[in-house]
Design a protein around this motif. Structure first.
Motif, PDB file in Angstrom:
ATOM      1  N   THR A 119      38.323  42.555  34.712  1.00 20.33           N
ATOM      2  CA  THR A 119      38.260  42.421  36.162  1.00 20.33           C
ATOM      3  C   THR A 119      39.492  41.678  36.669  1.00 20.33           C
ATOM      4  OG1 THR A 119      37.143  40.269  36.201  1.00 20.33           O
ATOM      5  CG2 THR A 119      35.745  42.213  36.028  1.00 20.33           C
ATOM      6  N   ALA A 120      39.639  41.653  37.993  1.00 16.97           N
ATOM      7  CA  ALA A 120      40.646  40.817  38.636  1.00 16.97           C
ATOM      8  C   ALA A 120      40.029  39.463  38.960  1.00 16.97           C
ATOM      9  CB  ALA A 120      41.165  41.488  39.901  1.00 16.97           C
ATOM     10  N   GLU A 121      40.845  38.543  39.418  1.00 15.64           N
ATOM     11  CA  GLU A 121      40.328  37.216  39.778  1.00 15.64           C
ATOM     12  C   GLU A 121      39.366  37.303  40.950  1.00 15.64           C
ATOM     13  OE1 GLU A 121      43.042  33.697  39.263  1.00 15.64           O
ATOM     14  OE2 GLU A 121      44.547  35.279  39.396  1.00 15.64           O
ATOM     15  N   ILE A 122      39.646  38.206  41.881  1.00 23.14           N
ATOM     16  CA  ILE A 122      38.743  38.463  42.996  1.00 23.14           C
ATOM     17  C   ILE A 122      38.165  39.848  42.792  1.00 23.14           C
ATOM     18  CG2 ILE A 122      38.508  38.711  45.488  1.00 23.14           C
ATOM     19  CD1 ILE A 122      40.930  36.913  45.805  1.00 23.14           C
ATOM     20  N   ALA A 123      36.872  39.935  42.540  1.00 19.77           N
ATOM     21  CA  ALA A 123      36.254  41.225  42.270  1.00 19.77           C
ATOM     22  C   ALA A 123      34.790  41.176  42.649  1.00 19.77           C
ATOM     23  CB  ALA A 123      36.400  41.590  40.787  1.00 19.77           C
ATOM     24  N   HIS A 124      34.204  42.372  42.822  1.00 20.18           N
ATOM     25  CA  HIS A 124      32.793  42.460  43.167  1.00 20.18           C
ATOM     26  C   HIS A 124      31.898  42.255  41.951  1.00 20.18           C
ATOM     27  CE1 HIS A 124      33.270  43.566  47.297  1.00 20.18           C
ATOM     28  NE2 HIS A 124      33.991  44.633  47.016  1.00 20.18           N
ATOM     29  N   ASN A 134      32.820  38.756  31.871  1.00 21.16           N
ATOM     30  CA  ASN A 134      34.010  39.424  32.373  1.00 21.16           C
ATOM     31  C   ASN A 134      35.256  38.722  31.847  1.00 21.16           C
ATOM     32  OD1 ASN A 134      32.298  41.055  33.987  1.00 21.16           O
ATOM     33  ND2 ASN A 134      32.242  39.451  35.550  1.00 21.16           N
ATOM     34  N   LYS A 135      36.363  39.452  31.812  1.00 22.38           N
ATOM     35  CA  LYS A 135      37.628  38.865  31.382  1.00 22.38           C
ATOM     36  C   LYS A 135      38.690  39.243  32.413  1.00 22.38           C
ATOM     37  CE  LYS A 135      38.072  37.990  27.189  1.00 22.38           C
ATOM     38  NZ  LYS A 135      38.166  37.957  25.719  1.00 22.38           N
ATOM     39  N   ILE A 136      39.339  38.250  32.978  1.00 23.81           N
ATOM     40  CA  ILE A 136      40.350  38.486  34.009  1.00 23.81           C
ATOM     41  C   ILE A 136      41.642  38.980  33.364  1.00 23.81           C
ATOM     42  CG2 ILE A 136      41.768  37.378  35.784  1.00 23.81           C
ATOM     43  CD1 ILE A 136      39.418  35.438  36.235  1.00 23.81           C
ATOM     44  N   VAL A 137      42.192  40.061  33.929  1.00 25.99           N
ATOM     45  CA  VAL A 137      43.452  40.633  33.453  1.00 25.99           C
ATOM     46  C   VAL A 137      44.423  40.631  34.630  1.00 25.99           C
ATOM     47  CG1 VAL A 137      44.579  42.630  32.419  1.00 25.99           C
ATOM     48  CG2 VAL A 137      42.226  42.057  31.773  1.00 25.99           C
ATOM     49  N   ARG A 138      45.553  39.888  34.501  1.00 22.61           N
ATOM     50  CA  ARG A 138      46.464  39.656  35.624  1.00 22.61           C
ATOM     51  C   ARG A 138      47.789  40.402  35.514  1.00 22.61           C
ATOM     52  NH1 ARG A 138      44.614  34.786  33.780  1.00 22.61           N
ATOM     53  NH2 ARG A 138      43.269  33.543  35.150  1.00 22.61           N
ATOM     54  N   SER A 139      48.108  40.966  34.357  1.00 28.99           N
ATOM     55  CA  SER A 139      49.428  41.577  34.163  1.00 28.99           C
ATOM     56  C   SER A 139      49.351  42.642  33.075  1.00 28.99           C
ATOM     57  CB  SER A 139      50.440  40.506  33.746  1.00 28.99           C
ATOM     58  OG  SER A 139      50.128  40.030  32.437  1.00 28.99           O
ATOM     59  N   GLY A 168      40.233  44.378  43.376  1.00 34.48           N
ATOM     60  CA  GLY A 168      40.219  44.429  41.922  1.00 34.48           C
ATOM     61  C   GLY A 168      41.605  44.450  41.325  1.00 34.48           C
ATOM     62  N   ILE A 169      41.695  44.920  40.110  1.00 32.93           N
ATOM     63  CA  ILE A 169      42.930  44.937  39.338  1.00 32.93           C
ATOM     64  C   ILE A 169      43.946  45.877  39.981  1.00 32.93           C
ATOM     65  CG2 ILE A 169      43.913  45.540  37.090  1.00 32.93           C
ATOM     66  CD1 ILE A 169      41.229  44.815  35.832  1.00 32.93           C
ATOM     67  N   ASP A 170      45.217  45.460  40.000  1.00 30.33           N
ATOM     68  CA  ASP A 170      46.288  46.291  40.548  1.00 30.33           C
ATOM     69  C   ASP A 170      46.406  47.601  39.768  1.00 30.33           C
ATOM     70  OD1 ASP A 170      46.852  44.313  42.367  1.00 30.33           O
ATOM     71  OD2 ASP A 170      48.584  43.520  41.255  1.00 30.33           O
ATOM     72  N   SER A 171      46.863  48.637  40.467  1.00 32.32           N
ATOM     73  CA  SER A 171      46.958  49.972  39.862  1.00 32.32           C
ATOM     74  C   SER A 171      47.850  49.976  38.627  1.00 32.32           C
ATOM     75  CB  SER A 171      47.490  50.970  40.892  1.00 32.32           C
ATOM     76  OG  SER A 171      46.596  51.096  41.969  1.00 32.32           O
ATOM     77  N   ILE A 173      48.348  47.616  36.518  1.00 29.67           N
ATOM     78  CA  ILE A 173      47.648  46.985  35.394  1.00 29.67           C
ATOM     79  C   ILE A 173      46.548  47.916  34.875  1.00 29.67           C
ATOM     80  CG2 ILE A 173      46.330  44.962  34.662  1.00 29.67           C
ATOM     81  CD1 ILE A 173      47.739  43.408  36.899  1.00 29.67           C
ATOM     82  N   LEU A 174      45.876  48.638  35.776  1.00 32.47           N
ATOM     83  CA  LEU A 174      44.874  49.615  35.336  1.00 32.47           C
ATOM     84  C   LEU A 174      45.507  50.631  34.391  1.00 32.47           C
ATOM     85  CD1 LEU A 174      42.867  50.434  38.602  1.00 32.47           C
ATOM     86  CD2 LEU A 174      42.180  48.944  36.710  1.00 32.47           C
ATOM     87  N   THR A 175      46.666  51.142  34.786  1.00 30.53           N
ATOM     88  CA  THR A 175      47.355  52.125  33.941  1.00 30.53           C
ATOM     89  C   THR A 175      47.747  51.508  32.604  1.00 30.53           C
ATOM     90  OG1 THR A 175      48.218  53.247  35.915  1.00 30.53           O
ATOM     91  CG2 THR A 175      49.321  53.697  33.819  1.00 30.53           C
ATOM     92  N   ALA A 176      48.162  50.258  32.620  1.00 26.51           N
ATOM     93  CA  ALA A 176      48.543  49.579  31.372  1.00 26.51           C
ATOM     94  C   ALA A 176      47.342  49.433  30.437  1.00 26.51           C
ATOM     95  CB  ALA A 176      49.144  48.210  31.688  1.00 26.51           C
ATOM     96  N   ILE A 177      46.166  49.151  31.005  1.00 29.56           N
ATOM     97  CA  ILE A 177      44.963  49.031  30.172  1.00 29.56           C
ATOM     98  C   ILE A 177      44.621  50.383  29.546  1.00 29.56           C
ATOM     99  CG2 ILE A 177      42.489  48.554  30.174  1.00 29.56           C
ATOM    100  CD1 ILE A 177      42.965  46.535  32.418  1.00 29.56           C
ATOM    101  N   VAL A 178      44.714  51.450  30.327  1.00 26.12           N
ATOM    102  CA  VAL A 178      44.421  52.782  29.801  1.00 26.12           C
ATOM    103  C   VAL A 178      45.374  53.121  28.660  1.00 26.12           C
ATOM    104  CG1 VAL A 178      44.448  55.244  30.324  1.00 26.12           C
ATOM    105  CG2 VAL A 178      43.415  53.636  31.948  1.00 26.12           C
TER     106      VAL A 178
END
Length: 379
Positions: A119-124, A134-139, A168-171, A173-178
């Motif tokens: 998740t991001a630091e600010i998330a639903h 949850n685990k915050i992912v910032r970069s 939520g997580i920036d786009s 960073i989402l791509t980086a996780i994938v």
């Protein structure tokens, strides 16, 4: 070698329904030895189950659960004909306990899991999952670390799951996780209850999306694009229904001015289905969240909801058998054929004529082992 047979039974093999025949399998534990369309002499068989008037199905797969390691959850799933479960929400400690139980006791469902939700630091996520890990992912660098620790850490993640809704997580960073998940040979699973979440999951290249939007209709073009790239969906209608009811009771809709409605969820499944998106049945079965869903029984509810959305009964059954095996690479199950695990569910009636027949359970086998102590859910 102990050989069992189920005779004179209609067989839904995971793909199609076949006229009454025999299925031969090795027991305790074992695999399917053969499926025979014609009658034969069964005198050499150790044990025979008469299947007249019944249908034999592959063991059901719940593709989205949240057990929280509650005592005997796996036994309850088994009693409802569910022979494989995919945990999408439990904590690392809970996952270790569930894996140990599944491995230690023969005849329990197979258990797969992912560990913490990114998740991001600010998330639903805190609103929807107040008890989950949850685990915050910032970069992008943290994205790589998140995936590596998930795969190699205590949870031994079988797939990687990420909250993609906004905020939520920036786009990027989402791509980086994938990409990190794919480098580790794992599927990337997106959690989305918003329309925008589906769009973000598509653009980032996620393999699977769990939940279904309740804040409006999915664009048909986006559904076609999801189908074209092979993205699968686990609508998790039982959870969406419970969540929509919770938000209504808490006045979230009136306070936010957003139209939140379970009818959107039903319509969105039909949009995805008509576009050819692969649908897997999942429930997010849990008894600990702010919107609990019954353990085991809810998968039968889910099948009925999928049919209510407009799916055919045969495709609803496929959504709980062969489709998740193809999506998650579970090649040894989900189909009744020689060499596959003897994960099977014997029910009275014909579920292709009436999907509620899946509740009329007579017997369940997991890897050839009969589930003995179960609480009946049908006649």
């Amino acid at each position: 070698m102990t050989i069992h047979a189920i005779s004179n039974v209609a067989i839904f093999n995971g793909r199609n329904l076949h006229p009454p025949g025999n299925l031969i399998f090795q027991a305790s534990p074992g695999d399917i030895l053969g499926v025979e369309a014609e009658a034969r002499d069964l005198s050499g068989i150790n044990a025979i189950v008469e299947g007249s008037g019944c249908t034999l199905l592959p063991g059901l797969i719940d593709s989205n659960i949240d057990t929280a390691a509650i005592n005997r959850d796996l036994h309850i799933f088994a009693s409802y004909g569910i022979t494989t479960v995919l945990d999408m929400s439990s904590t690392e400690t809970e996952i270790q306990a569930m894996r140990a139980e599944a491995d230690a006791e023969p005849g329990l469902p197979s258990y797969l899991a992912c560990g913490p939700l990114a998740t991001a630091e600010i998330a639903h996520s805190n609103q929807f999952y107040p008890r989950r890990e949850n685990k915050i992912v910032r970069s992008p660098a943290e994205a790589e670390n998140f995936v590596t620790s998930g795969v190699n850490g205590p949870s031994k993640a079988d797939y990687i799951r990420v909250l993609v809704d906004l905020p939520g997580i920036d786009s990027e960073i989402l791509t980086a996780i994938v990409h990190a998940a794919h480098r580790h040979g794992k599927l990337a699973v997106a959690h989305a209850i918003q329309k925008i979440g589906y769009s973000r999951a598509l653009e980032a290249g996620f393999d699977v999306i769990t939940l279904i939007p309740i804040d409006g209709l999915i664009d048909a073009d986006m559904a076609n694009r999801l189908a074209a790239r092979g993205t699968a969906c686990i609508p998790t209608l039982c959870r969406a229904r419970a969540l929509a009811q919770l938000l209504l009771l808490e006045g979230v809709e009136s306070a936010s001015g957003i139209d939140l409605n379970f009818d959107y969820a039903l319509a969105n499944v039909k949009i995805l289905y008509d576009a050819g998106v692969r649908i897997c049945a999942g429930t997010e079965a849990n008894q600990t969240s702010n919107a609990p869903v019954s353990i085991g029984e809810s998968l039968h509810d889910e099948l009925e909801l999928l049919v209510r959305c407009g799916m055919s009964t045969i495709d609803a059954l496929r959504a709980a058998t062969v489709v998740p095996t193809l999506v998650f690479g579970l090649d040894d199950r989900g189909v009744l054929s020689s060499g596959r695990r003897a994960d099977m569910l014997l029910i009275e009636g014909d579920p292709l004529q009436d999907i509620t027949a899946t509740r009329n359970i007579r017997k369940v086998w997991i890897s050839g082992i009969e589930v003995e102590h179960w609480e009946g859910i049908g006649g």
